[in-house]
Scaffold this motif. Structure first.
Motif, PDB file in Angstrom:
ATOM      1  N   UNK A 211       0.743  -1.231  -0.056  1.00  0.00           N
ATOM      2  CA  UNK A 211       0.125  -0.122   0.046  1.00  0.00           C
ATOM      3  C   UNK A 211       0.903   1.232   0.086  1.00  0.00           C
ATOM      4  N   UNK A 212       2.015   1.212   0.258  1.00  0.00           N
ATOM      5  CA  UNK A 212       3.027   2.196   0.482  1.00  0.00           C
ATOM      6  C   UNK A 212       2.854   3.061  -0.610  1.00  0.00           C
ATOM      7  N   UNK A 213       3.135   2.822  -1.843  1.00  0.00           N
ATOM      8  CA  UNK A 213       2.898   3.654  -3.167  1.00  0.00           C
ATOM      9  C   UNK A 213       1.958   4.640  -3.333  1.00  0.00           C
ATOM     10  N   UNK A 214       0.811   4.269  -2.774  1.00  0.00           N
ATOM     11  CA  UNK A 214      -0.303   4.925  -3.029  1.00  0.00           C
ATOM     12  C   UNK A 214      -0.485   6.130  -1.800  1.00  0.00           C
ATOM     13  N   UNK A 215       0.569   6.121  -0.681  1.00  0.00           N
ATOM     14  CA  UNK A 215       0.453   6.904   0.412  1.00  0.00           C
ATOM     15  C   UNK A 215       1.864   7.580   0.697  1.00  0.00           C
ATOM     16  N   UNK A 216       2.898   6.805   0.531  1.00  0.00           N
ATOM     17  CA  UNK A 216       4.063   7.366   0.740  1.00  0.00           C
ATOM     18  C   UNK A 216       4.763   8.458  -0.029  1.00  0.00           C
ATOM     19  N   UNK A 217       4.427   8.745  -1.246  1.00  0.00           N
ATOM     20  CA  UNK A 217       4.785   9.933  -1.922  1.00  0.00           C
ATOM     21  C   UNK A 217       4.314  11.242  -1.364  1.00  0.00           C
ATOM     22  N   UNK A 218       3.293  11.329  -0.211  1.00  0.00           N
ATOM     23  CA  UNK A 218       2.885  12.568   0.465  1.00  0.00           C
ATOM     24  C   UNK A 218       3.990  12.836   1.392  1.00  0.00           C
ATOM     25  N   UNK A 219       4.640  11.657   2.043  1.00  0.00           N
ATOM     26  CA  UNK A 219       5.253  11.582   3.423  1.00  0.00           C
ATOM     27  C   UNK A 219       6.677  12.095   2.808  1.00  0.00           C
ATOM     28  N   UNK A 220       7.050  11.595   1.721  1.00  0.00           N
ATOM     29  CA  UNK A 220       8.622  12.164   0.890  1.00  0.00           C
ATOM     30  C   UNK A 220       8.225  13.419   0.625  1.00  0.00           C
ATOM     31  N   UNK A 221       7.124  14.218   0.224  1.00  0.00           N
ATOM     32  CA  UNK A 221       7.222  15.523  -0.131  1.00  0.00           C
ATOM     33  C   UNK A 221       7.234  16.451   0.751  1.00  0.00           C
TER      34      UNK A 221
END
Length: 443
Positions: free
Chosen positions: A23-33
């Protein structure tokens, strides 16, 4: 009875990719940003993480070529260092890392599926039901388990491709730059700190390729199929992850990406309206379901190998004469995952899963150096070789060590508990060496 060799390079490729994509790719981009702030730095973090994953994939590909049918990371630890190190890996996999990852994925699956179908049940009950169902499927045979995992992985890729297409056709949303701190006063050291913080969720999202070698005893022509699967599988994931990041930045901008906790849903809503959000909800559910299926397919082979070495209960090495799979190991793994899901502590466990994973990933890089120096080592020109070795392998080991240190600094309480579980494997190993043969004889 031995395990059945029924899987090919296509299966290996999808198993590698399925072990990474959750599920990470659906949510982690915001954490990285939120941590990297600017578009170029966000992309650099995902590209750097992909490079680390690719080097890791090549390291495991060469290990698989040099040590075929050894049980994956467990066997590499045993042969390069000592059986106690291998035991500690298997012990933490059962108690924490593999079981905890399954539990978290199962509860995440329930959290997305229940609202879609108006199910009013505790998340852990639906998660436990999914673990039980997929465990039964894998008990029917490795072909059945792999086919299920392959189908789920193909569906996951389809959803991610839909997200990428949506990001290409959706109109960009304008966001105020004030959402993020201004970049003008940022100095090089601060940029390095931001980059390092952003790498934590990136490397977590890329983690997982190391589980595929657990099924090396069920692959046809392991020396060829497993290295191919590792390199191609990791490469596919890198391309998908970078594409998702690019379209998310295009539609939401760095500021908007940092401001949301559901970037994939936001992109799909802009592109396709409410139906887009529903597609992503289904996609997250499929991703978590596929991850659980992948872990049930691969992880029990660790305990099977431990039992075969006399380091665990003999019954865990029992292979059903018809299905040719280690049914007891599959059931034990499922039970541990359900218990963790019921306890509600899976979120805490995930805080130090990454640290323990990268301890052994770093040791895998060291193991390659050990095997290359061993008497009678196969010449490099005969098979798979890590590009730019020894520099790339040393780089991977250093990055792994940095991830471990950073995780212990960021989550000292949780990671110390994880370290305690890891170190508890040492006395348990030595006790088992003394009493294990008698315990195995009675199982």
């Amino acid at each position: 009875m031995k395990l059945a060799r029924k899987l090919n390079a296509f299966d290996a490729t999808l198993i590698v990719a399925g072990g990474i994509v959750g599920a990470g790719i659906f949510m982690n981009p915001s954490v990285v940003a939120q941590r990297a702030h600017s578009g170029p730095l966000i992309l650099a973090a995902w590209a750097f993480g992909g490079l680390v994953a690719l080097f890791g994939g090549f390291i495991f590909a060469e290990l698989a070529w040099r040590r075929p049918d050894s049980g994956g990371l467990y066997g590499y630890m045993r042969d390069a260092f000592h059986p106690s190190v291998a035991f500690m890996y298997g012990w933490t996999a059962l108690c924490v890392s593999q079981s905890g990852g399954m539990a978290a994925a199962a509860v995440t699956f329930a959290a997305y599926v229940a609202p879609l179908y108006n199910l009013h049940v505790p998340a852990w009950t639906l998660g436990a039901a999914v673990i039980a169902l997929l465990s039964v499927v894998n008990c029917l045979g490795v072909r059945e388990g792999s086919t299920t995992q392959d189908a789920l992985m193909i569906l996951k890729i389809g959803v991610i491709l839909a997200l990428i297409v949506g990001g290409l056709v959706a109109p960009p949303i304008m966001h105020h730059a004030a959402i993020l701190p201004p970049l003008a006063p940022v100095v090089p050291l601060a940029i390095l700190s931001m980059f390092g913080a952003a790498l934590v969720p990136v490397l977590y999202a890329y983690d997982g390729w190391q589980t595929a070698p657990f099924i090396d005893g069920e692959l046809k022509d392991t020396r060829r199929t497993l290295p191919l699967g590792l390199i191609i599988g990791v490469s596919i994931v890198i391309v998908l992850y970078l594409a998702v990041t690019l379209v998310a930045l295009r539609v939401l901008s760095p500021a908007g990406l940092a401001a949301t906790t559901t970037p994939a849903s936001d992109v799909m809503r802009v592109a396709f309206g409410p139906i887009g959000e529903r597609i992503i909800a289904i996609g997250v559910a499929l991703s978590t379901l596929g991850f659980i299926s992948n872990q049930i397919l691969t992880s029990p082979r660790i305990y099977y190998a431990m039992a075969n070495d006399g380091l665990f209960f003999k019954s865990l090495a029992w292979v059903h004469p018809k299905t040719r799979v280690p049914i007891v190991s599959i059931v034990v793994q499922g039970v541990f995952a359900v218990i963790i899901a019921m306890s509600g502590r899976y979120d805490q466990i995930l805080n130090y899963v990454t640290a323990m994973d990268f301890i052994f990933l770093g040791l895998a890089g060291v193991a390659l150096f050990v095997f290359l120096r061993a008497p009678g080592a196969l010449p490099a020109n005969l098979g798979i070789r890590v590009p730019l070795h020894p520099w790339s392998t040393g780089f991977f080991v250093l990055v792994s060590a940095a991830v471990v240190v950073n995780t212990y600094v960021s989550f000292p309480k949780d990671t110390l508990i994880g370290l305690g579980i890891l170190l508890s494997g040492i006395p348990i190993y030595w006790v088992w060496r003394r009493v294990g043969p008698r315990a195995s004889a009675t199982t």
